[in-house]
Design a protein around this motif. Structure first.
Motif, PDB file in Angstrom:
ATOM      1  N   ASN A  95       7.888  30.577   3.172  1.00  0.00           N
ATOM      2  CA  ASN A  95       8.620  31.638   3.894  1.00  0.00           C
ATOM      3  C   ASN A  95      10.050  31.355   4.443  1.00  0.00           C
ATOM      4  OD1 ASN A  95       6.746  33.935   5.008  1.00  0.00           O
ATOM      5  ND2 ASN A  95       5.519  32.002   5.449  1.00  0.00           N
ATOM      6  N   ASN A  96      10.488  29.997   4.469  1.00  0.00           N
ATOM      7  CA  ASN A  96      11.606  29.506   4.917  1.00  0.00           C
ATOM      8  C   ASN A  96      12.238  28.388   4.138  1.00  0.00           C
ATOM      9  OD1 ASN A  96      13.649  28.338   6.866  1.00  0.00           O
ATOM     10  ND2 ASN A  96      13.312  29.990   8.071  1.00  0.00           N
ATOM     11  N   GLN A 126       6.280  34.238   0.210  1.00  0.00           N
ATOM     12  CA  GLN A 126       5.785  35.410   1.131  1.00  0.00           C
ATOM     13  C   GLN A 126       7.156  35.726   1.716  1.00  0.00           C
ATOM     14  OE1 GLN A 126       2.765  33.374   3.499  1.00  0.00           O
ATOM     15  NE2 GLN A 126       1.327  33.933   2.143  1.00  0.00           N
ATOM     16  N   THR A 127       8.174  35.861   1.030  1.00  0.00           N
ATOM     17  CA  THR A 127       9.450  36.434   1.684  1.00  0.00           C
ATOM     18  C   THR A 127      10.275  37.077   0.653  1.00  0.00           C
ATOM     19  OG1 THR A 127      11.488  35.674   2.884  1.00  0.00           O
ATOM     20  CG2 THR A 127      10.729  34.198   1.228  1.00  0.00           C
ATOM     21  N   GLN A 153       3.736  38.211  -3.042  1.00  0.00           N
ATOM     22  CA  GLN A 153       3.870  37.702  -1.562  1.00  0.00           C
ATOM     23  C   GLN A 153       2.696  37.304  -0.968  1.00  0.00           C
ATOM     24  OE1 GLN A 153       6.397  39.763   0.785  1.00  0.00           O
ATOM     25  NE2 GLN A 153       7.827  40.303  -0.965  1.00  0.00           N
ATOM     26  N   ASP A 170       0.764  25.012   4.877  1.00  0.00           N
ATOM     27  CA  ASP A 170       1.668  25.949   5.046  1.00  0.00           C
ATOM     28  C   ASP A 170       3.193  25.403   4.816  1.00  0.00           C
ATOM     29  OD1 ASP A 170       1.891  28.713   6.590  1.00  0.00           O
ATOM     30  OD2 ASP A 170       3.429  27.569   7.196  1.00  0.00           O
ATOM     31  N   ASP A 172       5.722  25.774   6.692  1.00  0.00           N
ATOM     32  CA  ASP A 172       6.177  25.222   7.766  1.00  0.00           C
ATOM     33  C   ASP A 172       5.894  24.149   8.335  1.00  0.00           C
ATOM     34  OD1 ASP A 172       7.800  27.528   7.558  1.00  0.00           O
ATOM     35  OD2 ASP A 172       6.543  28.730   8.786  1.00  0.00           O
TER      36      ASP A 172
END
Length: 423
Positions: A95-96, A126-127, A153, A170, A172
């Motif tokens: 995501n990031n 997923q972004t 995604q 994940d 993150d």
């Protein structure tokens, strides 16, 4: 002459009286001794539950068995060689790029060419953020073991294969203990009937209450205003992840972290007060008051993360550990789990829930009973949640601290494409 009915012997009466007195004294001594012993046991139990660090021996070690989530019999599983006959692939929802750039250091360290267990890492975007996607594409081009899932995604299970062991990590995740991946792989192989083995993810899922015990969660509080430290430069402070470099918390004695607490300012830190109150920190407030936040609030997560970094600096992560927790009564985290490809369908219900709240409601109803999963408590990981954005963990300096730790202790510099990476 008649025979006397009762003969009084003064000497024998004296001996009997003395014996009775001695017996009474012994009885009183025994009662007193056992009462004192019971009282000391009560104190030992209470202190051991609320603050075991004050005791020379952890009483939990004498009470709980290997399936209890309260005591770790070892700090790791020791050396575990790469298993043969199947591939181990990490699936990383992405995501990031700012978060995953921290995780990437740990992924590199666990690749097979760096003597780790991972044959491949598949990132699952997923972004739609162009900056993050550009970063990911550039990253994958630099490492042959990296790939990007072509299935969009969502967590598309079509990428799985029956003869492959998968580790879902994940994107993150911002800290990973050296032996976390080997530990859950080893445990999965030793427990083939278990659908999935989850790592010990701090303050996630069923472990939230366990990691909130006093002595594990420390009474960190948000700084209310900037605190100057003239003895160190701003550059030094910005690259220091250690909690020992922080000043003590200062603020009014009446301060409490309550429900709906707003971040005091961007980039604020959490600090230890010199004299902590009994219910002023988020976790204490959630347990002892009705005005405190829930265990899912960002302030509780912040307190947990700063407590974790505190223990990390002291090499004290054994406080978080336990052997195995089989079939926990509450949902496990989906942020770090190991499973076989042929168990994907059985795990779909767990991974497809969009929120932890939904999964919590249906945990005991999945397939008519609790899922056959295990949490391995010997390998620790931390997950950074930014779902509240600037009003949540992003308002702290936690990411900078995790990044600084990774750059100092984990990240590697690549010299030539086919050589091992060096610190």
């Amino acid at each position: 002459m008649g025979r006397p009915l009762k003969l009084h012997d003064l000497e024998s009466d004296h001996d009997k009286q003395g014996g009775s007195s001695s017996s009474t004294w012994r009885d009183k001594t025994i009662v007193f001794t056992w009462s004192l012993f019971g009282y000391l046991c009560l104190i030992f139990t209470v202190v051991g539950f609320f603050n075991p660090s004050l005791l020379p021996v952890d009483p939990m070690a004498l009470v709980f068995n290997r399936y209890s989530p309260f005591y770790a019999f070892s700090r790791g599983s020791g050396h575990f060689p790469k298993p043969h006959g199947f591939k181990i692939v990490a699936l990383v929802p992405f995501n990031n790029h700012e978060h995953t750039s921290i995780l990437e250091c740990y992924l590199q360290k666990n690749l097979i060419h760096n003597h780790g267990l991972l044959d491949q890492v598949v990132f699952i975007p997923q972004t739609n953020d162009p900056t993050s996607l550009e970063w990911l594409n550039s990253l994958v081009q630099q490492t042959s073991e990296y790939a990007i899932s072509p299935h969009g995604q969502d967590m598309d299970w079509k990428i799985t294969r029956d003869n492959v062991m998968y580790i879902r990590i994940d994107g993150d995740v911002v800290y990973l203990e050296d032996h976390t991946i080997p530990t859950i792989v080893k445990t999965k192989m030793e427990n083939p009937d278990t659908l999935m083995v989850s790592a010990n993810v701090v303050n996630e899922g069923a472990l939230a209450s366990l990691h909130s015990h006093p002595g594990v969660a420390l009474p960190y509080l948000p700084e209310l205003y900037h605190v100057d430290q003239p003895s160190r430069s701003k550059s030094q402070l910005s690259h220091d992840w250690r909690m020992s470099s922080l000043p003590s918390w200062r603020g009014p004695a009446s301060f409490r972290v309550r429900k709906g607490f707003k971040a005091p300012f961007e980039g604020h830190r959490w600090l230890l007060p010199r004299e902590p109150g009994t219910d002023r920190d988020p976790i204490a407030g959630s347990v002892y008051t009705e005005t405190g936040p829930t265990l899912r609030d960002w302030t509780v997560a912040a307190q947990q993360h700063y407590s974790f970094l505190h223990h990390l600096e002291l090499d004290d992560l054994n406080l978080y550990k336990f052997p195995l927790w089989v079939n926990p009564t509450e949902p496990i985290t989906t942020n770090f789990g190991c499973f076989w490809g042929n168990d994907v369908e059985a795990l779909r219900d767990i991974f497809e829930h969009r929120s932890s709240e939904d999964l919590f409601k249906e945990w005991t109803n999945l397939n008519g009973s609790r899922p056959n999963v295990t949490i391995d408590g010997k390998g620790v990981a931390t997950h950074y949640s930014s779902r509240q954005g600037a009003e949540g963990l992003d308002s702290t300096d936690l990411l900078d601290r995790y990044r600084s730790y990774a750059q100092e202790r984990v990240c590697r510099q690549k010299s030539r494409p086919n050589e091992d990476w060096e610190n």
